[in-house]
Design a protein around this motif. Structure first.
Motif, mmCIF file in Angstrom:
data_model
loop_
_atom_site.group_PDB
_atom_site.id
_atom_site.type_symbol
_atom_site.label_atom_id
_atom_site.label_comp_id
_atom_site.label_asym_id
_atom_site.label_seq_id
_atom_site.Cartn_x
_atom_site.Cartn_y
_atom_site.Cartn_z
ATOM 1 N N LYS A 150 -5.927 6.987 5.985
ATOM 2 C CA LYS A 150 -5.204 6.724 4.730
ATOM 3 C C LYS A 150 -3.727 6.404 4.987
ATOM 4 O O LYS A 150 -2.827 6.954 4.337
ATOM 5 N N VAL A 151 -3.488 5.502 5.941
ATOM 6 C CA VAL A 151 -2.114 5.119 6.239
ATOM 7 C C VAL A 151 -1.516 4.385 5.040
ATOM 8 O O VAL A 151 -2.221 3.748 4.257
ATOM 9 N N ASP A 152 -0.203 4.495 4.897
ATOM 10 C CA ASP A 152 0.469 3.769 3.823
ATOM 11 C C ASP A 152 0.489 2.272 4.102
ATOM 12 O O ASP A 152 0.309 1.458 3.191
ATOM 13 N N TYR A 153 0.725 1.932 5.364
ATOM 14 C CA TYR A 153 0.748 0.528 5.777
ATOM 15 C C TYR A 153 0.114 0.399 7.159
ATOM 16 O O TYR A 153 0.244 1.299 7.989
ATOM 17 N N ALA A 154 -0.540 -0.736 7.386
ATOM 18 C CA ALA A 154 -1.087 -1.045 8.706
ATOM 19 C C ALA A 154 -0.499 -2.371 9.172
ATOM 20 O O ALA A 154 -0.561 -3.373 8.444
ATOM 21 N N ILE A 155 0.091 -2.365 10.360
ATOM 22 C CA ILE A 155 0.641 -3.586 10.946
ATOM 23 C C ILE A 155 -0.421 -4.179 11.862
ATOM 24 O O ILE A 155 -0.937 -3.499 12.755
ATOM 25 N N VAL A 156 -0.743 -5.454 11.627
ATOM 26 C CA VAL A 156 -1.828 -6.113 12.367
ATOM 27 C C VAL A 156 -1.268 -7.313 13.121
ATOM 28 O O VAL A 156 -0.738 -8.248 12.512
ATOM 29 N N GLU A 157 -1.371 -7.273 14.435
ATOM 30 C CA GLU A 157 -0.977 -8.415 15.261
ATOM 31 C C GLU A 157 -2.160 -9.362 15.400
ATOM 32 O O GLU A 157 -3.254 -8.944 15.806
ATOM 33 N N ALA A 158 -1.962 -10.623 15.056
ATOM 34 C CA ALA A 158 -3.021 -11.618 15.212
ATOM 35 C C ALA A 158 -3.395 -11.752 16.681
ATOM 36 O O ALA A 158 -2.548 -11.583 17.568
ATOM 37 N N GLY A 159 -4.648 -12.075 16.928
ATOM 38 C CA GLY A 159 -5.097 -12.197 18.312
ATOM 39 C C GLY A 159 -4.705 -13.521 18.929
ATOM 40 O O GLY A 159 -3.958 -13.601 19.897
ATOM 41 N N MET A 160 -5.190 -14.622 18.355
ATOM 42 C CA MET A 160 -4.912 -15.955 18.875
ATOM 43 C C MET A 160 -4.832 -16.919 17.692
ATOM 44 O O MET A 160 -5.730 -16.971 16.865
ATOM 45 N N GLY A 161 -3.753 -17.649 17.618
ATOM 46 C CA GLY A 161 -3.642 -18.611 16.521
ATOM 47 C C GLY A 161 -3.291 -17.933 15.223
ATOM 48 O O GLY A 161 -2.333 -17.180 15.128
ATOM 49 N N GLY A 162 -4.085 -18.168 14.199
ATOM 50 C CA GLY A 162 -3.815 -17.618 12.883
ATOM 51 C C GLY A 162 -4.891 -18.038 11.908
ATOM 52 O O GLY A 162 -5.680 -17.241 11.437
ATOM 53 N N ARG A 163 -4.966 -19.337 11.642
ATOM 54 C CA ARG A 163 -5.904 -19.861 10.656
ATOM 55 C C ARG A 163 -7.337 -19.407 10.917
ATOM 56 O O ARG A 163 -8.046 -18.990 9.999
ATOM 57 N N ARG B 21 8.150 3.967 9.593
ATOM 58 C CA ARG B 21 8.061 5.427 9.783
ATOM 59 C C ARG B 21 9.355 6.128 9.401
ATOM 60 O O ARG B 21 9.344 7.248 8.872
ATOM 61 N N SER B 22 10.485 5.468 9.655
ATOM 62 C CA SER B 22 11.775 6.075 9.320
ATOM 63 C C SER B 22 11.945 6.260 7.815
ATOM 64 O O SER B 22 12.746 7.088 7.375
ATOM 65 N N GLN B 23 11.175 5.502 7.034
ATOM 66 C CA GLN B 23 11.235 5.616 5.580
ATOM 67 C C GLN B 23 10.202 6.603 5.032
ATOM 68 O O GLN B 23 10.014 6.720 3.821
ATOM 69 N N GLY B 24 9.509 7.280 5.944
ATOM 70 C CA GLY B 24 8.536 8.280 5.532
ATOM 71 C C GLY B 24 7.140 7.748 5.310
ATOM 72 O O GLY B 24 6.246 8.482 4.857
ATOM 73 N N TYR B 25 6.909 6.477 5.621
ATOM 74 C CA TYR B 25 5.573 5.907 5.466
ATOM 75 C C TYR B 25 4.689 6.279 6.660
ATOM 76 O O TYR B 25 5.160 6.365 7.793
ATOM 77 N N SER B 26 3.415 6.470 6.385
ATOM 78 C CA SER B 26 2.429 6.625 7.451
ATOM 79 C C SER B 26 2.035 5.223 7.911
ATOM 80 O O SER B 26 1.599 4.403 7.113
ATOM 81 N N MET B 27 2.205 4.946 9.217
ATOM 82 C CA MET B 27 2.071 3.580 9.726
ATOM 83 C C MET B 27 0.953 3.457 10.758
ATOM 84 O O MET B 27 0.929 4.165 11.768
ATOM 85 N N PRO C 196 -13.380 -1.730 4.783
ATOM 86 C CA PRO C 196 -12.235 -0.820 4.935
ATOM 87 C C PRO C 196 -10.902 -1.540 4.832
ATOM 88 O O PRO C 196 -9.891 -0.946 4.437
ATOM 89 N N GLU C 197 -10.855 -2.829 5.182
ATOM 90 C CA GLU C 197 -9.595 -3.580 5.132
ATOM 91 C C GLU C 197 -9.056 -3.698 3.713
ATOM 92 O O GLU C 197 -7.843 -3.852 3.508
ATOM 93 N N GLU C 198 -9.948 -3.601 2.716
ATOM 94 C CA GLU C 198 -9.509 -3.724 1.330
ATOM 95 C C GLU C 198 -8.804 -2.459 0.832
ATOM 96 O O GLU C 198 -8.186 -2.468 -0.231
ATOM 97 N N GLN C 199 -8.904 -1.396 1.610
ATOM 98 C CA GLN C 199 -8.238 -0.140 1.242
ATOM 99 C C GLN C 199 -6.809 -0.058 1.801
ATOM 100 O O GLN C 199 -6.111 0.924 1.560
ATOM 101 N N LEU C 200 -6.392 -1.093 2.543
ATOM 102 C CA LEU C 200 -5.138 -1.010 3.285
ATOM 103 C C LEU C 200 -4.107 -2.010 2.805
ATOM 104 O O LEU C 200 -4.441 -3.132 2.406
ATOM 105 N N GLN C 201 -2.829 -1.596 2.852
ATOM 106 C CA GLN C 201 -1.709 -2.511 2.687
ATOM 107 C C GLN C 201 -1.280 -2.941 4.090
ATOM 108 O O GLN C 201 -0.825 -2.113 4.881
#
Length: 447
Positions: free
Chosen positions: A135-148, A62-68, A35-40
């Motif tokens: 079918k959100v336009d964009y998904a914001i993802v906060e990393a859990g711990m670290g990054g790599r 959201r202020s620009q009309g995007y589904s977030m 499912p992650e491949e379907q998302l920006q």
């Protein structure tokens, strides 16, 4: 399965496993149809400010009309806070359905010889499944711990954001800023723009070098000019100057660090969506993020600072707004945190009383250990402070509220789990007050 059963099962899943990489989560997502491949997606990592930057970006989008879609952690009062679409929590029905879908795939993964999925792998998988369904336009993802090595680093985002980097999770990420910066830099992807908050020179050099090596266009917020125009506990007015544009902004969040958080989101939105500054003034002003220098009732603030850098910012904020008022502290800390470094900063605010308590669960630091450290640090700093030790967190909260006088301010900090408990207590008060008012109205109607 009902909602309470699903939450109970989910919270019982182990949080950690010995091997940490993206192999397991990639396999799990493959079983779910990727499912992650379907998302920006917008990927946000760093030490302090991730949640606030995510929230600013969500409001701007959201202020620009995007589904977030918005995926953050941890939650404070309701586990569904972690999964939001356009500011709305996932419904209980959708939560259960997504959990059952991921649970089935996680069972198959284990049967196929993989390690059992962790709590974070499950909730992250639930989030991307839900966002893909919506079918959100964009998904914001906060990393859990670290990054790599973080679970979320399986994604290929449209933009990466790295907020202020400090010393935290040192047992896993490394004991130096350089080691931690290396881990955080791991979210950068070739050709994907990255926006970076103000950093120490050492961290900046590591991030610049990594971006150059992999070919990621890198933007630092200090490319923009920013000035604080007005600073009060009710919010901050500040100006942003970039290229040929200059605008005045307001954030209802207090603390100077929120200006940098807002600036980071503003730059990321300009890089990603090519927005004018004027398009972002209203959404930045509308942003609210719970548990960060939040006034939960008159003269009582909570803040989730849980590392020395965040505690320094918290102490600076308290001294900026409340230097002359009498103060009481309520403090609890997890066992994997730099308690000594945090207390050095916290004792600067000049509280006359500190109530030390314990978090619930295996990661708690004992009250007795914290008490001894407070006394040692206070002696080293020449600070006089009364210390009360109450192991039961809920009793400690009641004690603090009970001893607070009319002219005194209470500050609760050290852990987001403590913040959660205080907010839960205040929510109970509000619920009982509302129930009482409803009964009074009903009595008047019957009269």
């Amino acid at each position: 399965m009902d909602y309470e059963e699903a939450v109970g099962e989910l919270l019982a899943i182990p949080r950690y496993k010995k091997k940490i990489d993206q192999v397991e989560i990639a396999y799990l997502l493959g079983l779910l149809g990727h499912p992650e491949e379907q998302l920006q997606m917008l990927h946000v990592a760093g030490t302090n400010g991730k949640g606030s930057v995510c929230a600013y970006l969500e409001q701007i989008g959201r202020s620009q009309g995007y589904s977030m879609g918005l995926f953050t952690s941890p939650h404070l009062l309701d586990i569904r806070e972690r999964f939001q679409v356009n500011g709305e929590l996932i419904s209980r029905e959708n939560f259960v359905r997504c959990y059952e879908r991921v649970k089935k795939a996680a069972g198959q993964m284990e049967q196929d010889g993989h390690l059992p999925a962790t709590f974070f792998e499950v909730i992250f998988s639930m989030a991307v499944c839900y966002f893909a369904e919506k079918k959100v336009d964009y998904a914001i993802v906060e990393a859990g711990m670290g990054g790599r090595s973080d679970t979320t680093n399986v994604i290929h985002p449209v933009i990466s954001v790295i907020v202020a980097i400090g010393l935290d999770h040192t047992a896993i990420l490394g004991s130096t800023l350089a080691e931690i910066a290396y881990e955080k830099a791991g979210i950068m992807k070739p050709g994907v723009p990255v926006v970076v908050s103000r950093q120490s020179q050492e961290v900046r050099e590591i991030l610049c070098r990594t971006a150059k090596e992999i070919g990621a266009p890198c933007h630092f917020t200090d490319e923009y000019g920013v000035r604080i125009l007005k600073n009060t506990p009710q919010g901050i007015d500040f100006s942003v100057d970039c290229e040929y544009d200059s605008k005045r902004f307001h954030t209802g969040m207090c603390g100077n660090y929120q200006v940098e958080n807002a600036l980071t989101a503003i730059m990321a939105a300009r890089v990603l969506w090519n927005l004018e500054l004027s398009a972002m003034q209203v959404p930045v002003a509308n942003m609210f993020w719970a548990g960060r220098m939040e006034c939960v009732c008159p003269r009582c603030y909570v803040d989730g600072a849980h590392n020395p850098q965040a505690m320094q910012q918290f102490a600076d904020t308290v001294l900026e707004y409340f230097k002359e008022v009498p103060k009481i502290l309520l403090y609890a800390v997890a066992s994997d945190k730099d308690d000594s470094g945090m207390l050095r900063e916290l004792l600067r605010i000049g509280a006359h009383t500190m109530v030390v308590t314990e978090l619930e669960g295996a990661r708690k630091t004992s009250c007795d250990a914290v008490y001894e450290l407070v006394k040692k640090q206070a002696s080293n700093l020449g600070v006089e402070i009364k210390v009360h030790v109450i192991a039961d967190m809920r009793l400690a909260i009641e004690h603090v509220l009970g001893i607070q006088k009319k002219d005194e301010y209470v500050f609760c900090t050290g852990s987001l789990y403590l913040v959660s408990a205080v907010k839960e207590r205040m929510q109970k008060d509000r619920s009982e007050s509302e129930l009482s008012r409803d009964r009074e109205k009903e009595a008047v109607c019957h009269d």
